[in-house]
Scaffold this motif. Structure first.
Motif, PDB file in Angstrom:
ATOM      1  N   MET B   1      18.759   0.626  -1.982  1.00 15.00           N
ATOM      2  CA  MET B   1      17.333   0.258  -1.992  1.00 15.00           C
ATOM      3  C   MET B   1      16.860  -0.042  -0.558  1.00 15.00           C
ATOM      4  N   THR B   2      15.759   0.577  -0.209  1.00 14.21           N
ATOM      5  CA  THR B   2      15.271   0.403   1.158  1.00 14.21           C
ATOM      6  C   THR B   2      14.806  -1.034   1.400  1.00 14.21           C
ATOM      7  N   SER B   3      15.004  -1.491   2.610  1.00 17.38           N
ATOM      8  CA  SER B   3      14.601  -2.870   2.894  1.00 17.38           C
ATOM      9  C   SER B   3      13.571  -2.919   4.021  1.00 17.38           C
ATOM     10  N   ILE B   4      12.906  -1.788   4.270  1.00 16.87           N
ATOM     11  CA  ILE B   4      11.884  -1.810   5.326  1.00 16.87           C
ATOM     12  C   ILE B   4      10.602  -2.441   4.779  1.00 16.87           C
ATOM     13  N   ALA B   5       9.715  -2.790   5.702  1.00 15.11           N
ATOM     14  CA  ALA B   5       8.468  -3.447   5.287  1.00 15.11           C
ATOM     15  C   ALA B   5       7.625  -2.513   4.410  1.00 15.11           C
ATOM     16  N   ILE B   6       6.875  -3.117   3.521  1.00 17.22           N
ATOM     17  CA  ILE B   6       6.027  -2.347   2.604  1.00 17.22           C
ATOM     18  C   ILE B   6       4.561  -2.655   2.914  1.00 17.22           C
ATOM     19  N   VAL B   7       3.746  -1.615   2.930  1.00 14.16           N
ATOM     20  CA  VAL B   7       2.322  -1.800   3.236  1.00 14.16           C
ATOM     21  C   VAL B   7       1.517  -1.775   1.939  1.00 14.16           C
ATOM     22  N   ASN B   8       0.646  -2.751   1.811  1.00 13.06           N
ATOM     23  CA  ASN B   8      -0.272  -2.787   0.667  1.00 13.06           C
ATOM     24  C   ASN B   8      -1.524  -2.005   1.076  1.00 13.06           C
ATOM     25  N   HIS B   9      -1.654  -0.809   0.558  1.00 11.18           N
ATOM     26  CA  HIS B   9      -2.753   0.057   0.992  1.00 11.18           C
ATOM     27  C   HIS B   9      -4.115  -0.462   0.558  1.00 11.18           C
ATOM     28  N   GLU B  10      -4.136  -1.260  -0.480  1.00  9.20           N
ATOM     29  CA  GLU B  10      -5.410  -1.828  -0.920  1.00  9.20           C
ATOM     30  C   GLU B  10      -5.901  -2.849   0.103  1.00  9.20           C
ATOM     31  N   ARG B  11      -4.962  -3.566   0.695  1.00  9.64           N
ATOM     32  CA  ARG B  11      -5.304  -4.674   1.583  1.00  9.64           C
ATOM     33  C   ARG B  11      -5.365  -4.268   3.050  1.00  9.64           C
ATOM     34  N   CYS B  12      -4.590  -3.227   3.436  1.00  2.12           N
ATOM     35  CA  CYS B  12      -4.504  -2.866   4.857  1.00  2.12           C
ATOM     36  C   CYS B  12      -5.852  -2.342   5.347  1.00  2.12           C
ATOM     37  N   VAL B  13      -6.319  -2.898   6.474  1.00  4.84           N
ATOM     38  CA  VAL B  13      -7.627  -2.513   6.998  1.00  4.84           C
ATOM     39  C   VAL B  13      -7.508  -1.717   8.302  1.00  4.84           C
ATOM     40  N   GLY B  14      -6.298  -1.426   8.708  1.00  2.39           N
ATOM     41  CA  GLY B  14      -6.092  -0.614   9.906  1.00  2.39           C
ATOM     42  C   GLY B  14      -6.445  -1.312  11.198  1.00  2.39           C
ATOM     43  N   CYS B  15      -6.198  -2.617  11.276  1.00  2.06           N
ATOM     44  CA  CYS B  15      -6.549  -3.347  12.508  1.00  2.06           C
ATOM     45  C   CYS B  15      -5.511  -3.145  13.591  1.00  2.06           C
ATOM     46  N   GLU B  16      -4.340  -2.689  13.215  1.00  2.71           N
ATOM     47  CA  GLU B  16      -3.246  -2.361  14.149  1.00  2.71           C
ATOM     48  C   GLU B  16      -2.620  -3.583  14.822  1.00  2.71           C
ATOM     49  N   LEU B  17      -2.812  -4.776  14.263  1.00  3.60           N
ATOM     50  CA  LEU B  17      -2.120  -5.936  14.838  1.00  3.60           C
ATOM     51  C   LEU B  17      -0.614  -5.796  14.630  1.00  3.60           C
ATOM     52  N   CYS B  18      -0.216  -5.198  13.509  1.00  9.08           N
ATOM     53  CA  CYS B  18       1.212  -5.033  13.236  1.00  9.08           C
ATOM     54  C   CYS B  18       1.833  -4.005  14.183  1.00  9.08           C
ATOM     55  N   THR B  19       1.055  -2.997  14.553  1.00  9.00           N
ATOM     56  CA  THR B  19       1.614  -2.009  15.488  1.00  9.00           C
ATOM     57  C   THR B  19       1.871  -2.649  16.850  1.00  9.00           C
ATOM     58  N   ARG B  20       1.024  -3.623  17.197  1.00 11.00           N
ATOM     59  CA  ARG B  20       1.263  -4.353  18.450  1.00 11.00           C
ATOM     60  C   ARG B  20       2.501  -5.228  18.318  1.00 11.00           C
ATOM     61  N   ALA B  21       2.651  -5.849  17.122  1.00 11.40           N
ATOM     62  CA  ALA B  21       3.812  -6.724  16.921  1.00 11.40           C
ATOM     63  C   ALA B  21       5.106  -5.919  16.979  1.00 11.40           C
ATOM     64  N   CYS B  22       5.030  -4.689  16.481  1.00 16.00           N
ATOM     65  CA  CYS B  22       6.218  -3.837  16.455  1.00 16.00           C
ATOM     66  C   CYS B  22       6.333  -3.113  17.801  1.00 16.00           C
ATOM     67  N   GLY B  23       6.422  -3.917  18.853  1.00 13.46           N
ATOM     68  CA  GLY B  23       6.314  -3.348  20.191  1.00 13.46           C
ATOM     69  C   GLY B  23       7.594  -2.772  20.748  1.00 13.46           C
ATOM     70  N   VAL B  24       8.717  -2.975  20.086  1.00 11.73           N
ATOM     71  CA  VAL B  24       9.982  -2.496  20.635  1.00 11.73           C
ATOM     72  C   VAL B  24      10.418  -1.193  19.958  1.00 11.73           C
ATOM     73  N   THR B  25      10.441  -1.223  18.627  1.00 12.26           N
ATOM     74  CA  THR B  25      10.910  -0.012  17.950  1.00 12.26           C
ATOM     75  C   THR B  25       9.773   0.964  17.645  1.00 12.26           C
ATOM     76  N   HIS B  26       8.541   0.494  17.703  1.00  9.69           N
ATOM     77  CA  HIS B  26       7.358   1.331  17.429  1.00  9.69           C
ATOM     78  C   HIS B  26       7.498   2.064  16.099  1.00  9.69           C
ATOM     79  N   ALA B  27       7.824   1.298  15.072  1.00 10.14           N
ATOM     80  CA  ALA B  27       8.034   1.914  13.752  1.00 10.14           C
ATOM     81  C   ALA B  27       6.735   2.068  12.980  1.00 10.14           C
ATOM     82  N   ILE B  28       5.679   1.398  13.440  1.00  9.81           N
ATOM     83  CA  ILE B  28       4.434   1.405  12.668  1.00  9.81           C
ATOM     84  C   ILE B  28       3.387   2.248  13.384  1.00  9.81           C
ATOM     85  N   SER B  29       2.721   3.080  12.616  1.00  9.88           N
ATOM     86  CA  SER B  29       1.645   3.877  13.207  1.00  9.88           C
ATOM     87  C   SER B  29       0.472   3.933  12.237  1.00  9.88           C
ATOM     88  N   LEU B  30      -0.705   4.168  12.792  1.00  9.88           N
ATOM     89  CA  LEU B  30      -1.920   4.196  11.967  1.00  9.88           C
ATOM     90  C   LEU B  30      -2.143   5.607  11.438  1.00  9.88           C
TER      91      LEU B  30
END
Lengths: 603, 108
Positions: B1-30
């Motif tokens: 079972m995967t243990s990566i973060a899950i995005v709630n598409h209903e709630r996500c507004v595309g502000c990209e604060l998480c992409t900034r937080a993920c500054g080392v591995t750059h796993a998140i993209s808009l």
């Protein structure tokens, strides 16, 4: 967002003595108003023939004193903190230089998502007064307070007032006035009701431990709402449940005022539970039975909600005060980000983002109506499904007034034994409405939408998925639903609404005459009786035409050039036309079967 | 079972604060078409930095996943100022000066 913006002054208007004193004295005036209402009602209660030790008087003061005390204590705290301009906006920060390069490039990459629609719009925040008003922390509180007082009186009136619903403040205000005003507000302004909602206001005041101030600590567990239950359908199902319960217990029939009182108090307690358990306004999103209706019908309104004026600036903003809050504002309670908003469905008009944005980059534009229904690129399946369910509920409300339905419902109740269960539940004797036929009628409409979408998908030779067609085209049903449900409320509101003149002077039916209007001859069901049908039909016709317009726009924006788009467009237009004609026929038939109506045929 | 973060598409507004937080591995993209973020399964190390950053709780690790705290602290060390400098507001400027001097970033 290509509207040219006027230069915003660099200094705060608060520095001018007039604005400074207005800002200080407005909350003081509201607090005094609250006290005046408290004293006035208490005086009439003491003066009335009721004995002071009677249970009616005790219930009155048991609710009246603690709530008013809570408001007064909180108001004093917030007024004291507001006195020296503690939450004042000092003026906008300089624009981030990267906004014109990196920000513009990023915003340009999403041009398709934020597709601009031609047409004029006027940004209210260009006006200095509105800018000043939206920066005030008491802006929302000022409109919430009168409503909170009214609905607290509703709770008390339902419990201690007379049983005759047409002489009781609870029934008259809630079902004859509020239910009409609610839909007018939705269609006119959007989520204006959510702005002034007394239920969430009181829960939020407890959660924030203040009436309008910005505190640092919140009284809540702050739990996150579970991901898998994050859908609009929850509130739609609550709405369907509430509609059923309202019919079953004849709350708005008009039934016993105590049921209205319990309903309002129940919603407030339920909201309070959410506010103390979950973060932000989780109740408004996932608990409020009216959230789905208000959100959907708001798309008809010409207000686009608080939204970023320049998205490229938001793309370079790293602090996001609009979402996270700042020293002078809370983060958006509605989980909205003005930088990427493309519809007004979830903008509660609280103005926290406006206060929070350090760049003064939030606007509140007025544009042509209906844009919010077809404009969003991101259309949601749950919302579309919710629209069809609510359309089903509306058609149920039309059908339940016909004698054929009454006969069928009674037969089904007896055949299934539901009438025995209904007696046990203390509902209507005939068991109306039988849950099976209630849900059956409602679910016919999603089924209709899905079958039409399947057919349309077949026309496109499966090039377009039925789910996509259903999701996008069901947004076209919104205006018909909005105007249709307003038309459904009209008979009750217009014929009975004027009885407000009596109950406003004598809210509990104790023989008071607070404003001198208690003896005006305003009888229920005596107004607008003959011409009401024509107003109803006009509303449905306007809603239907608006729906056809929205469907046409959806075809242009979302499906232009795709296989079978022309034929699909005709199918979807025909569906709307059939729904509109069916609704008009329903209203006409109700009028015909209504004894005494001039349009009743002579037999 | 995967243990990566899950995005709630209903709630996500595309502000990209998480992409900034993920500054080392750059796993998140808009996702530019949908305006919600997506997570690369290969790049996500389940550190939970995005979950902490998201103001709307739109992104979260599944409840069975333990956040990789060591990695998260490493990311914080690289992307943020040391914690010491953010603790006491009243001594903020003074401490910042001291750190700058220690780091040799300012010449006196």
């Amino acid at each position: 967002m290509a509207t040219p913006q006027r230069e915003i002054p660099r200094t705060s208007p608060y520095s001018k003595p007039f604005y400074k004193w207005l800002d200080r004295l407005a909350p003081v005036g509201l607090a005094l108003f609250m006290m005046a209402v408290f004293v006035d009602y208490s005086w009439w209660m003491i003066k009335s023939p009721q004995h002071l030790a009677s249970w009616r008087t005790l219930i009155f003061f048991a609710i009246w004193i603690p709530t008013t005390l809570f408001y007064i204590i909180m108001a004093i705290k917030d007024i004291a903190q507001n006195w020296n301009g503690r939450w004042e906006f000092a003026g906008p920060k300089a624009r981030n230089r990267l906004a014109d390069t990196v920000g513009a490039q990023k915003a340009g990459m999403q041009q398709d998502f934020f597709r601009s629609v031609t047409g004029k719009r006027y940004d209210l925040t260009q006006n200095a007064f509105f800018r000043w008003l939206f920066h005030r922390r008491w802006y929302q509180f000022a409109v919430q307070l009168p409503n909170v007082i009214i609905f607290n009186i509703v709770i008390i009136a339902g419990l201690v007032g007379v049983v005759n619903p047409n002489r009781n403040f609870a029934t008259v205000i809630t079902w004859y006035v509020w239910f009409g005003v609610l839909f007018v507000l939705m269609i006119g302004v959007g989520r204006a009701w959510c702005l002034i909602c007394p239920f969430s206001a009181q829960a939020e005041w407890v959660q924030r431990l203040g009436l309008f101030g910005k505190g640092k600590k919140l009284l809540t567990l702050g739990l996150k709402w579970p991901q898998k239950y994050s859908t609009l359908l929850i509130s739609v199902f609550f709405f369907l449940g509430l509609t059923w319960a309202e019919e079953f217990y004849n709350v708005a029939g008009p039934g016993k005022p105590a049921f209205t009182s319990m309903l309002v108090a129940g919603i407030i307690m339920w909201d309070l539970f959410y506010a103390l358990t979950f973060e932000r306004r989780s109740f408004c999103h996932y608990g409020c039975p009216l959230n789905g209706v208000i959100g959907v019908v708001s798309a008809v309104a010409p207000f686009e909600g608080f939204r970023a004026k320049d998205r490229s600036l938001c793309k370079t903003c790293t602090t996001k005060e609009c979402m996270r809050g700042s020293e002078r504002s809370y983060g958006c309670g509605w989980y909205e980000y003005p930088g990427s908003m493309s519809s007004n469905f979830y903008c509660g008009l609280t103005g926290e983002c406006f206060k929070g944005c350090p760049y003064e980059n939030i606007g509140l534009s007025v544009h042509a109506p209906l844009k919010e229904a077809y404009q969003p690129k991101k259309k949601r399946f749950d919302l579309a499904f919710g629209v069809t369910l609510m359309m089903g509920a509306l058609f149920f409300e039309i059908l339940n007034a016909t004698p054929q339905y009454a006969g069928f419902d009674t037969w089904l109740s007896h055949a299934t034994g539901w009438n025995i269960a209904a007696k046990a539940l203390d509902g209507q004797l005939s068991g109306y409405p039988m849950p099976l036929d209630y849900l059956g009628i409602i679910f016919l409409f999603p089924l209709l939408g899905w079958l039409v979408s399947l057919g349309a998908s077949w026309i496109s030779r499966k090039q377009i998925q039925a789910r996509e067609l259903f999701t996008r085209y069901c947004y076209g049903w919104i205006p018909l639903f909005g105007l249709g449900i307003l038309a459904r409320q009209l008979p009750k509101v217009l014929t009975n609404g004027p009885t407000i003149a009596q109950v406003i002077s004598d809210p509990f039916g104790f023989g008071w005459n607070m404003f001198g209007t208690a003896h005006m001859h305003m009888h229920a069901r005596a107004f607008a009786y003959h011409w009401i049908l024509f107003v109803q039909l006009s509303f449905v016709l306007i809603g239907g035409v608006a729906s056809l317009f929205v469907t046409q726009k959806i075809s242009q924006l979302d499906f232009q050039g795709r296989p079978g788009s022309g034929a699909i467009n005709i199918v979807m237009h025909s569906t709307i036309a059939i729904l509109m004609v069916a609704m008009m026929a329903g209203y006409y038939y109700i009028a015909l079967t209504n004894p005494g109506h001039p349009l009743v045929p002579p037999f | 079972m995967t243990s990566i973060a899950i995005v709630n598409h209903e709630r996500c507004v595309g502000c990209e604060l998480c992409t900034r937080a993920c500054g080392v591995t750059h796993a998140i993209s808009l996702n530019l078409d949908k305006n919600w973020v997506e997570i690369s399964e290969d790049l996500c190390w389940s550190c939970g930095a995005c979950e902490k950053m998201c103001p709307f709780s739109a992104i979260a690790l599944p409840f069975w996943a333990e956040p990789n705290k060591e990695l998260r602290d490493t990311i914080y060390a690289q992307t943020r100022k040391p914690k010491k400098a953010r603790v006491a507001v009243q001594n903020f400027e003074q401490e910042e000066d001291e750190e700058d001097v220690m780091a040799g970033s300012r010449s006196h």
